[in-house]
Design an enzyme around this catalytic site. Structure first.
Site, short mmCIF file in Angstrom:
data_model
loop_
_atom_site.label_atom_id
_atom_site.label_comp_id
_atom_site.label_asym_id
_atom_site.label_seq_id
_atom_site.Cartn_x
_atom_site.Cartn_y
_atom_site.Cartn_z
N ASP A 52 0.82 -1.35 0.00
CA ASP A 52 0.16 0.03 0.04
C ASP A 52 1.25 0.80 -0.01
O ASP A 52 1.64 1.36 0.96
CB ASP A 52 -1.05 0.00 1.22
CG ASP A 52 -2.67 1.47 1.50
OD1 ASP A 52 -1.95 2.13 -0.14
OD2 ASP A 52 -2.91 0.79 2.12
N ASP A 67 -2.86 1.95 -5.54
CA ASP A 67 -1.84 1.85 -4.93
C ASP A 67 -2.38 0.79 -4.19
O ASP A 67 -1.04 1.20 -3.05
CB ASP A 67 -2.16 3.35 -4.40
CG ASP A 67 -3.32 3.09 -2.75
OD1 ASP A 67 -4.03 2.73 -3.29
OD2 ASP A 67 -3.06 4.32 -1.46
N GLU A 68 -3.17 0.15 -3.73
CA GLU A 68 -2.77 -1.11 -2.99
C GLU A 68 -3.07 -2.24 -4.21
O GLU A 68 -4.17 -2.83 -5.50
CB GLU A 68 -4.24 -1.03 -2.42
CG GLU A 68 -3.94 -1.36 -0.77
CD GLU A 68 -5.33 -1.32 -0.44
OE1 GLU A 68 -6.48 -1.96 -0.09
OE2 GLU A 68 -6.14 0.11 -0.17
MG LIG Z 1 -2.49 3.94 -0.12
#
Ligand SMILES: [Mg+2]
EC number: 2.7.7.7
Length: 434
Positions: free
Chosen positions: A9, A104-105
Site C-alpha cells: 500500500d 495504490d494497493e
Molecule cells: Mg495507500
C-alpha cells in the site's frame, strides 16, 4: 508448505505523487482535492495529517486546519495512473500475479516465498520496498502473513514507511486485541449484532462457538468471519484485470415495503459506491441498481448517462430514477448500486470530487463563468518555450507564477508572467514524470 501473502500500500499516494513530481511541495502539508463548495480531500500528505486533516474530509473544513505553508492542488489522475503502473511493474517482476485493489494497493503471493522463513520474507519485502523507492521515488508500506486479511491489517499497522511480517502461528494473538471492525466484511450492522452479545474484539469473536457465530451473523457469513478471526484465511490471491465496475449493496434486517424508505437506503448505498469510485480514480457512464425481492427473485436495471461523471448528485439521482415501488412486489430484501462503464477522467481539472451530499432535484441558476482559455489556475500544468515543464503556483491580477520543476529536477525556480504570455501553453500532466 507455508504460504505467504503480501499486501502493498503506497503511503498517502495522491499527495506523495504531487510532492514527488513537484519537489518544492516535499515536506509541506499538501492536500489533493476539489476546492468547490462540495469538494472533499482525496489525498492528504502526512505533514497535513499532523493537523488533524484526513481523506474524505470536506475541503472547507480541511482548509481551516491547514497551516500557512500548506498547499491545495487539484487531482491529476493521469499522473497517479502512470506512477501506479511503474510501481506495479516493479512488484510484478518478483510476484507475477497481482490482485490490484486500487491505484495504490495490491495483494501478491510471490512464488519464491512458498515455504520461506520469517527472515527470508522480511528481507524479500525490505528489498521490494527499497526497489520501489529507488525506481519510482514513492514509499510503499508492506504487510505480510499467512493470508490476505492478516497481510492487509499488517500493512495498515506498518504505516507510514514500514514493514510488518506476522510470524506464522501467531495470527490469532496478533488479531485478538483488534476491534471487530478491523475485519473485512464487518460493517456497522454486524458490529452492532456482535456488540449486542458482548463481542467487541477479534479475540472474543474467535472464542465464540461456531453455532453462536452463525446464530448472530447468519450461516455462511458467521462461519467465515469467525474463521478469519482465528487467523485462518485460505482465500486465493487472484489476478484481477482493470476494474470494470464499483458497487455497494446492503441486505436489510427487515424487508423494505415503501418507496420513500427504499429511496433513502439507495441514496446511502449510492454514496458508498461513490466513495469506491473516487478511490479508484474513475468516472462512470452507467448506473446499475439491483433489487432482491422477498421471494429472492433479483432484478437489475441500468441507465447510461450522456457523459462519464463522478458527480454524486447525478449518479445518485440516476439510481433513484431506476427504483421500482416495493409495494408492487411485497418487499425488498437487498438493494445494490453499481457504477460501470468506468474510465479515467479525461480532463483532470473537471474532476469535481464532490462531497457526499443528498442529491437534489432543484436547479441552481447561475451566470455562466466567462470562458477564458488563457486563464491559468493554481495546479495547472504548463510548458514554457524557454523554461520547459512547470506548474502554476498562483494566478491573479493578470499575472501567473509558474514553478519550473519535475520529478528529476529537484526544487525549481518560480517565475512570474503575464496571464496572456504566448510563450506559456498547457502542458501534459505526465511531463512532470520525465
Ligand atoms: Mg495507500
Amino acid at each position: 508448505m507455508s504460504r505467504w501473502v503480501i499486501h502493498l500500500d503506497l503511503d498517502a499516494f495522491y499527495a506523495s505523487a504531487e510532492q514527488l513530481t513537484r519537489p518544492t511541495l516535499a515536506g509541506r502539508p499538501v492536500l489533493v482535492g476539489g476546492t468547490g463548495p462540495r469538494g472533499v480531500v482525496a489525498g492528504a500528505s502526512y505533514e497535513s495529517r499532523a493537523f488533524g486533516i484526513r481523506s474524505a474530509m470536506p475541503m472547507a473544513q480541511a482548509r481551516r486546519l491547514l497551516p500557512a505553508n500548506g498547499v491545495i492542488v487539484p487531482p491529476r489522475f493521469r499522473v497517479y495512473e502512470r506512477l501506479s503502473q511503474e510501481v506495479f511493474a516493479v512488484v510484478t517482476s518478483v510476484a507475477p500475479v497481482l490482485e490490484k485493489i486500487s491505484l495504490d494497493e495490491a495483494f501478491a503471493e510471490p512464488p519464491s516465498l512458498v515455504g520461506a522463513s520469517l527472515d527470508e520474507v522480511t528481507s524479500f519485502c525490505a528489498s521490494l520496498r527499497a526497489r520501489i523507492r529507488a525506481e519510482t521515488g514513492l514509499v510503499a508500506s508492506i504487510g505480510a502473513g499467512n493470508g490476505k486479511q492478516i497481510a492487509k491489517i499488517a500493512s495498515d499497522e506498518a504505516k507510514p514507511d514500514g514493514l510488518l511480517v506476522v510470524p506464522q502461528g501467531t495470527e490469532r494473538e496478533f488479531l485478538a486485541p483488534l476491534p471487530v471492525r478491523a475485519l473485512w466484511g464487518i460493517g456497522p450492522v454486524a458490529e452492532g449484532k456482535l456488540r449486542f452479545i458482548g463481542v467487541q474484539t477479534l479475540g472474543q469473536l474467535a472464542a465464540l462457538s461456531e453455532p453462536d457465530a452463525v446464530a448472530t451473523l447468519g450461516g455462511v457469513v458467521g462461519r467465515d468471519l469467525r474463521r478469519l478471526a482465528t487467523g485462518v484465511d485460505d482465500r486465493p490471491v487472484a489476478g484481477r484485470a482493470e476494474t470494470k465496475q464499483v458497487s455497494a449493496e446492503t441486505t436489510f434486517d427487515t424487508d423494505i415495503k415503501d418507496l420513500a424508505s427504499l429511496r433513502a437506503e439507495v441514496r446511502r448505498i449510492a454514496v458508498g459506491a461513490h466513495q469506491r469510485l473516487v478511490k479508484a480514480g474513475r468516472v462512470a457512464r452507467t448506473v446499475v441498481i439491483k433489487l432482491r425481492h422477498t421471494d429472492m427473485h433479483t432484478v437489475t436495471r441500468s441507465e447510461t448517462i450522456s457523459a462519464p461523471t463522478d458527480d454524486l448528485a447525478e449518479l445518485a439521482a440516476t439510481a433513484e430514477r431506476l427504483l421500482i415501488d416495493p409495494a408492487e412486489f411485497g418487499g425488498i430484501r437487498l438493494a445494490g448500486v453499481a457504477y460501470s462503464g468506468l474510465s479515467v477522467p479525461h480532463q483532470d481539472a473537471l474532476f469535481s470530487l464532490a462531497a457526499p451530499s443528498v442529491p437534489s432535484t432543484s436547479t441552481v441558476v447561475s451566470a455562466p463563468a466567462p470562458a477564458a482559455p488563457s486563464e491559468w489556475r493554481q495546479g495547472d500544468d504548463v510548458v514554457h518555450e524557454e523554461f520547459g515543464t512547470g506548474w502554476v503556483q498562483g494566478a491573479g491580477h493578470g499575472r501567473v507564477t509558474v514553478r519550473f520543476e519535475r520529478r528529476s529536477s529537484g526544487p525549481g525556480v518560480a517565475r512570474t508572467f503575464l496571464q496572456s504570455d504566448p510563450a506559456l501553453t498547457r502542458g501534459d500532466p505526465r511531463d512532470c514524470l520525465s
